[in-house]
Design an enzyme around this catalytic site. Sequence first.
Site, mmCIF file in Angstrom:
data_model
loop_
_atom_site.group_PDB
_atom_site.id
_atom_site.type_symbol
_atom_site.label_atom_id
_atom_site.label_comp_id
_atom_site.label_asym_id
_atom_site.label_seq_id
_atom_site.Cartn_x
_atom_site.Cartn_y
_atom_site.Cartn_z
ATOM 1 N N ARG A 1 0.855 -1.204 0.000
ATOM 2 C CA ARG A 1 0.000 0.000 0.000
ATOM 3 C C ARG A 1 0.885 1.246 0.000
ATOM 4 O O ARG A 1 0.637 2.210 -0.707
ATOM 5 C CB ARG A 1 -0.942 0.009 1.216
ATOM 6 N N LYS B 1 -12.088 14.935 5.041
ATOM 7 C CA LYS B 1 -13.214 14.475 4.216
ATOM 8 C C LYS B 1 -14.153 13.589 5.016
ATOM 9 O O LYS B 1 -13.706 12.790 5.847
ATOM 10 C CB LYS B 1 -12.694 13.667 3.027
ATOM 11 N N GLU C 1 -19.032 15.790 1.655
ATOM 12 C CA GLU C 1 -19.308 14.865 0.541
ATOM 13 C C GLU C 1 -20.608 14.089 0.728
ATOM 14 O O GLU C 1 -20.612 13.037 1.362
ATOM 15 C CB GLU C 1 -18.143 13.869 0.371
ATOM 16 N N LYS D 1 -18.141 18.240 -2.186
ATOM 17 C CA LYS D 1 -17.787 17.116 -3.073
ATOM 18 C C LYS D 1 -19.049 16.330 -3.399
ATOM 19 O O LYS D 1 -19.407 15.387 -2.686
ATOM 20 C CB LYS D 1 -16.734 16.229 -2.379
HETATM 21 P P1 13P Z 1 -14.340 8.009 -6.476
HETATM 22 O O1 13P Z 1 -13.875 9.128 -7.370
HETATM 23 O O2 13P Z 1 -13.740 6.685 -6.810
HETATM 24 O O3 13P Z 1 -15.845 7.988 -6.347
HETATM 25 O O4 13P Z 1 -13.757 8.309 -5.041
HETATM 26 C C1 13P Z 1 -13.854 9.564 -4.551
HETATM 27 C C2 13P Z 1 -14.037 9.499 -3.089
HETATM 28 O O5 13P Z 1 -13.254 10.036 -2.341
HETATM 29 C C3 13P Z 1 -15.205 8.795 -2.577
HETATM 30 O O6 13P Z 1 -15.380 9.108 -1.237
#
Ligand code: 13P
Length: 341
Positions: free
Chosen positions: A46, A137, A178, A220
Site C-alpha cells: 500500500r 473528508k 461529501e 464534493k
Molecule cells: P471516487 O472518485 O472513486 O468515487 O472516489 C472519490 C471518493 O473520495 C469517494 O469518497
Amino acid sequence: MNLAELNKVATAMVAPGRGILAADESSGTIKKRFDAIGVESSADNRRDYRELMFRANEAMSKYISGVILYDETIRQNAKDGTPLVKVIEKAGSLPGIKVDKGAQPLPMCPGEVITEGLDGLGQRLAEYRGLGAKFAKWRAVIDIGKDMPSYACIMTNAHALARYAALCQQEGIVPIVEPEVLMDGDHDIDRCYTITEWVLNTVFEQLYYQRVALEGMVLKPNMAIAGKKCPKQASVAEVADKTVRLLKSCVPASVPGIAFLSGGQSDADATAHLDAMNKIGGLPWKLTFSYGRALQAAPQKAWSGKTENVAAAQRAFTHRAMMNGLASLGQWKQDLEKKAA
Ligand code: 13P
C-alpha cells in the site's frame, strides 16, 4: 476559527487547473482494488503504490492541489524514511485526511446507511492537524431505490455532515463535505437530479443551522447522472447541463469550489463531464475533480505490484491528472487522449 486561513486553504484546493487526488481507500476498499490486479494488500505494498503517485512530480506539482489520505497513510513513511506527508508537501500539494468511520445500517430504514465517526472527532482532528492535515473528508452515502432514499436517511446524514464540518472548522481544518448519491441503480438522470437537489438543499440547511462558514469548505458532490443500470444513459452534454443547473440552484456562491467524486464513472467519462461543465462557464464557484477511481484505475493497472512498472504507472497517473487539470479549465480535448494511447 480563523476564516481567512480556512478560505486560503479551500481556495488552494480548487486552484485553477488543479484538483484533488482521493487516495483514502479504507483497508477493505484498497484490498478489493489490489485483488483486481493480483497484488497482496500488505502495508508495504500500500505504501509503495501510494508513494509512486506522490512522487510523480509533474502530476503533483502541476495538477494535484491536495491528496486525501487514509489514517494508515498519514502516519506512514516513504521507503527512504521520509514521512509521506512531507513527500506530498514537497511536491507542492496539500495533505488531507478522511475522518469518517464508514457507513453503517440506519435503524428502521432497510437498505439505507448512516456515516459514523463523530464521537471523539474533535480530538482526532487535533491529532491529524499535528500530523500535517490541512483539510478533511467525510462521505455520506445516499442510495436511490424503491421507496429510497427516506427523509430519515437524508436528514441524519446531512446533520452528521454539518456536525463534522463545524468540528473541522473549529480545529482549523477545511472540511470537504461529501454527500454522495450513488449511481448504482437503474434510475434515470432526472431521478438523480431530484434526489440530489433534495440532498444538497438539506445539507446546506444543516450547514447553516450549525454555523459552518461556507467560505471555508469545499463541496464534493456527485454529478446529475443516470444510474449504471439505466437503459437510457444521458449524453455528456445532458450531464453537464443538468449538473450545472442543479448546482446553481442549490450551492451558494460563497462556497469557493466544488470538487466532484467520480463514483464509478469511467475515467474518460469523468474527464469529459467535468470539461463540458467548465466549457459552459459563467459559474460562481470553481468546478474541479476529487477523483479516486477515475485517477487511479490506469496507474493501478500499469503498476500491477511490480517495481519495474513504477515509471509506467507514474506516466499513466500523470496523464489522467493532466487531462482532469485541463478539464477543470474547460480546455480538455478528445485528441489529447488519442495521442497518449
Ligand atoms: P471516487 O472518485 O472513486 O468515487 O472516489 C472519490 C471518493 O473520495 C469517494 O469518497
